[in-house]
Design an enzyme around this catalytic site. Structure first.
Site, short mmCIF file in Angstrom:
data_model
loop_
_atom_site.label_atom_id
_atom_site.label_comp_id
_atom_site.label_asym_id
_atom_site.label_seq_id
_atom_site.Cartn_x
_atom_site.Cartn_y
_atom_site.Cartn_z
N PRO A 206 0.82 -1.19 0.00
CA PRO A 206 0.00 0.00 0.00
C PRO A 206 0.86 1.26 0.00
O PRO A 206 1.76 1.38 0.83
CB PRO A 206 -0.80 -0.10 1.30
CG PRO A 206 -0.69 -1.53 1.74
CD PRO A 206 0.58 -2.04 1.19
N HIS B 250 8.73 -25.03 11.27
CA HIS B 250 9.46 -23.94 10.60
C HIS B 250 10.12 -24.43 9.32
O HIS B 250 10.79 -25.46 9.33
CB HIS B 250 10.52 -23.37 11.56
CG HIS B 250 11.19 -22.16 11.02
ND1 HIS B 250 12.55 -22.01 10.96
CD2 HIS B 250 10.68 -21.02 10.47
CE1 HIS B 250 12.86 -20.83 10.42
NE2 HIS B 250 11.73 -20.22 10.12
N HIS B 251 9.89 -23.71 8.25
CA HIS B 251 10.55 -23.99 6.96
C HIS B 251 11.25 -22.73 6.48
O HIS B 251 10.60 -21.83 5.95
CB HIS B 251 9.50 -24.39 5.91
CG HIS B 251 8.92 -25.75 6.12
ND1 HIS B 251 7.78 -26.17 5.46
CD2 HIS B 251 9.31 -26.78 6.89
CE1 HIS B 251 7.50 -27.41 5.83
NE2 HIS B 251 8.41 -27.80 6.71
N GLU B 252 12.55 -22.65 6.70
CA GLU B 252 13.31 -21.49 6.17
C GLU B 252 13.89 -21.91 4.81
O GLU B 252 14.84 -22.68 4.74
CB GLU B 252 14.42 -21.08 7.14
CG GLU B 252 15.31 -19.97 6.62
CD GLU B 252 14.56 -18.74 6.11
OE1 GLU B 252 14.10 -17.96 6.93
OE2 GLU B 252 14.42 -18.56 4.87
N HIS C 3 6.96 -15.51 6.44
CA HIS C 3 7.91 -14.40 6.55
C HIS C 3 8.56 -14.18 5.19
O HIS C 3 8.64 -15.09 4.38
CB HIS C 3 8.96 -14.69 7.62
CG HIS C 3 8.42 -14.40 9.00
ND1 HIS C 3 9.12 -13.70 9.94
CD2 HIS C 3 7.22 -14.69 9.56
CE1 HIS C 3 8.38 -13.57 11.02
NE2 HIS C 3 7.22 -14.18 10.83
N GLU C 4 9.01 -12.96 4.96
CA GLU C 4 9.46 -12.54 3.62
C GLU C 4 8.40 -12.97 2.60
O GLU C 4 8.70 -13.67 1.63
CB GLU C 4 10.84 -13.10 3.27
CG GLU C 4 11.94 -12.71 4.22
CD GLU C 4 11.96 -13.56 5.49
OE1 GLU C 4 11.69 -14.76 5.38
OE2 GLU C 4 12.22 -13.03 6.58
N GLU D 81 4.83 -11.63 7.66
CA GLU D 81 5.72 -10.56 8.12
C GLU D 81 5.57 -9.42 7.11
O GLU D 81 4.57 -8.72 7.11
CB GLU D 81 7.14 -11.12 8.21
CG GLU D 81 8.11 -10.17 8.84
CD GLU D 81 9.53 -10.66 8.67
OE1 GLU D 81 10.31 -10.50 9.61
OE2 GLU D 81 9.88 -11.17 7.57
N GLU E 70 13.02 -8.04 14.79
CA GLU E 70 14.38 -8.58 14.60
C GLU E 70 15.33 -7.47 14.15
O GLU E 70 16.54 -7.63 14.24
CB GLU E 70 14.35 -9.73 13.60
CG GLU E 70 14.07 -9.29 12.19
CD GLU E 70 13.67 -10.43 11.27
OE1 GLU E 70 13.05 -11.40 11.73
OE2 GLU E 70 13.96 -10.33 10.07
C1 NOJ Z 1 13.80 -14.13 8.90
C2 NOJ Z 1 12.53 -14.21 9.70
O1 NOJ Z 1 11.81 -13.02 9.64
C3 NOJ Z 1 12.87 -14.56 11.12
O2 NOJ Z 1 11.73 -14.54 11.93
C4 NOJ Z 1 13.53 -15.91 11.13
O3 NOJ Z 1 13.93 -16.20 12.44
C5 NOJ Z 1 14.75 -15.93 10.23
N1 NOJ Z 1 14.41 -15.43 8.93
C6 NOJ Z 1 15.32 -17.33 10.09
O4 NOJ Z 1 14.38 -18.16 9.46
#
Ligand code: NOJ
Length: 653
Positions: free
Chosen positions: A184, A368-370, A441-442, A460, A466
């Site tokens: 926005p 959690h899946h990064e 996130h992202e 996020e 952070e």
């Molecule tokens: C960025 C995320 O915003 C954060 O919350 C996370 O801990 C880290 N990546 C690692 O995955």
């Protein structure tokens, strides 16, 4: 051959579409074969004549030699109920006009522009049906303009940057917009109107950014694919809604719900979706006590997970996030993420055992899946990774895309491109099938698709806590409600009490950490600090986090200015409680809040507020916790210290 279309078609039209309350007028015009629109509020011009159309690869532009085949009008006034969110009931009231258009020469393609004019905004989209010689198309450019007064003020973050949406908001004049910016995009016009340009129902298309074109028109800039195109489409296709939210004040803008109203109702049963608060094996990594990677300080061990589950039970928090549980975190995880394995736990983490322990204690695990943006790697594993969690009774996943670009089909793509959008969507739909809720996130920005896919509980998509420890100023959380949060809830990772930590010093007071649970809505709300800070250091303050709900009946914005302060009241969906939160920038503020929104009767106000001496820099823990009896039509005198805030629970007696 006789053609009905050309028999009925009109070459020139000027048409007003008026909002139900008659304050908003959208003017559609077709002149000399070109289409455009303009927007007025109380007869004041907001958007001057703005072009519509497309450039398409290998085809004539879809923007000239146009004529009208047919026009269809309707009025809608309905109310829908959300499963969760900031408001239970949302009014969807608008005047609609659809213009069916064709070309008067050449291949005589057809398309529709559909407008919906609300009391507090304007939305329109293009709809392109399949046609004999027009079935697969590649968009070179979308030509939609938002031709605003260049002296308007904009609050913006830049697009196409490595940290995606995670930037500090900057104020500038529209004239000074140098690069493409995200939506926005909130703007104040010189004639006093607040508006935000955004989009709704973004599917299978690049995300809309906005740029000032060379001819000084504000124009869409669709996020490109790596091949330089904007989108490859199989017709029929409808673009996302182009949305202009309108308000008389900044604070009024914050509860504009048109974005949700423009999305479709859910097609499946989502009654299994539940909002929640959660703890995390998380902040300990940010302050350097634990690591994501295995080793002597590994955070995600079976033992730590059980300790955190016990703490969650004692604190009455429903969920626990565990980051760093899987293989792939060794070395520089941002670089090595291409090897992340989403089905193999780290050697000191026993997933089955932890899941059994969580289930036995009635705690929901948040998996959690990064992916670090390595989508190819993730897509290969996603089905089995979701199955593994589902088999272990895990109904929530936080996903992450922390790379600066995505890797899709072996090519670097923007997160916000058509391919990125489609990947995020695939995760949402697959998760829905497996009864899993997501906190991305992202992410791709919110466009209201959580109305259709309520298992997308949070995102996020802006700087969160952070970034504390230097990169967040107190004003940041005072920009969010007027900008980022217009696109839906955010996982801001609130509730950090260890403010003066030597590794991560926060620009906040203690009371403000509570305020975030009200000012920044999230269907999954994290109590982000370590349990010790809740159980032992500030037990009395934590009570507010325990009390505050994650699902609200209604939201009433009370006061605020963009980047300066924000105060909001929300009623719990499951009780008669009300909650009020307020945050301020670097300036202290005294405010007087009128409680006329309460029901009749007496309430106990439990007030968590900065003391007069509190200051985010050198006295952040100075808080007062008081109770007083209060009723409708009375007022509360409140104080926010520099970088501070307040949080109030109003409990009906
Ligand atoms: C960025 C995320 O915003 C954060 O919350 C996370 O801990 C880290 N990546 C690692 O995955």
């Amino acid at each position: 051959m006789f053609k009905w279309a050309s028999f009925f078609s009109k070459n020139e039209i000027e048409k007003d579409i008026i909002s139900p309350n008659k304050r908003v007028r959208c003017h559609f015009s077709l002149r000399s074969g070109h289409i455009s629109y303009a927007v007025f509020r109380d007869e004041k011009p907001i958007i001057k004549s703005s072009k519509l159309g497309f450039l398409i690869y290998g085809e004539e532009p879809l923007k000239e030699n146009l004529k009208l085949i047919r026009e269809q009008n309707k009025k809608v006034d309905e109310t829908f109920e959300t499963l969760w969110g900031e408001d239970r009931f949302i009014n969807n009231k608008y005047t609609e006009a659809a213009f069916y258009i064709t070309e008067s020469k050449g291949s005589r393609r057809i398309f529709t522009v559909r407008f919906r004019i609300f009391n507090d905004g304007v939305a329109f989209r293009y709809e392109i049906p399949p046609q004999p010689k027009f079935q697969r198309i590649t968009i070179k450019d979308e030509l939609t303009e938002f031709n605003l007064d260049l002296n308007s003020t904009a609050w913006q973050i830049p697009a196409y940057q490595p940290d995606r949406y995670e930037y500090n908001y900057k104020k500038c004049s529209v004239y000074d917009l140098e690069k493409s910016v995200h939506t926005p995009l909130t703007i104040k016009t010189p004639n006093g109107c607040y508006l935000s340009l955004h989009e709704a129902a973004l599917y299978n298309y690049g995300s809309m950014t906005i740029k000032l074109a060379e001819d000084k028109a504000l124009k869409t800039d669709i996020t490109p694919l790596s091949d330089g195109t904007k989108a490859h489409l199989l017709l029929p296709f409808q673009t996302p809604w182009r949305l202009i939210m309108l308000a008389d004040s900044a604070i009024e803008l914050t509860t504009n719900r048109i974005m949700l109203a423009l999305n479709e109702p859910p097609r499946y049963d989502f009654s299994w979706v539940k909002t929640l608060k959660f703890l995390g094996i998380w902040w300990a990594m940010y302050v350097g006590e634990w690591t994501w990677a295995p080793g002597s300080r590994h955070g995600a061990t079976t033992e730590h997970a059980k300790e955190y589950i016990d703490a969650a039970v004692r604190l009455g928090i429903a969920g626990l996030l565990i980051e760093g549980w899987n293989e792939g975190w060794g070395g520089d995880w941002l670089k090595n993420g291409i090897n992340n394995n989403f089905t193999t736990p780290a050697p000191d983490f026993n997933l089955e055992e932890v899941a059994r322990y969580a289930n036995a204690n009635n705690i929901e695990l948040i998996g959690h899946h990064e992916t670090v943006g390595f989508v190819d790697n993730y897509e290969k594993q996603i089905e089995s990774a979701y199955n593994l969690y589902a088999a272990n009774g895990i109904h929530y996943i936080k996903s992450g895309y922390a790379g600066s670009m995505m890797l899709i089909n072996g090519r670097k793509e923007y997160h916000h491109s058509q391919l990125g959008v489609n990947h995020y969507q695939r995760t949402v739909e697959l998760a829905a099938k497996k009864h899993i809720c997501l906190d991305i996130h992202e992410p791709i920005k919110g466009t209201g698709i959580e109305r259709t896919w309520p298992n997308l509980l949070s995102r996020e998509g802006a700087r969160g806590q952070e970034y504390e420890g230097g990169a967040l100023s107190p004003s940041h959380a005072c920009y969010l409600p007027y900008t980022r949060l217009l696109s839906g809830g955010m996982d801001y990772t609130s509730g950090i009490f260890d403010i003066d930590n030597a590794v991560k010093r926060l620009a906040t007071t203690l009371a403000r950490q509570l305020a975030y649970f009200v000012t920044i809505y999230s269907g999954m709300q994290m109590a982000a600090d370590r349990p010790y800070y809740y159980e032992e250091k500030h037990r009395d303050v934590f009570k507010f986090i325990y009390d505050v709900p994650t699902n609200f009946e209604k939201t009433i914005p009370l006061a605020g200015e963009i980047g300066e302060y924000y105060i909001v009241a929300r009623k719990d969906r499951d009780s008669s409680d009300w909650y009020i939160g307020g945050v301020t920038d670097e300036n202290a503020r005294r405010v007087n809040i009128n409680l006329d929104f309460l029901e009749h009767g007496t309430y106990v106000a439990e007030i968590y507020m900065d003391t007069d001496e509190a200051h985010y820099r050198d006295n952040p823990f100075s808080i007062t916790i008081t109770e007083k009896h209060i009723g409708k039509n009375e007022t509360l005198d409140l104080f926010m210290a520099p970088g501070g805030g307040f949080a109030i629970r109003l409990r009906q007696l």
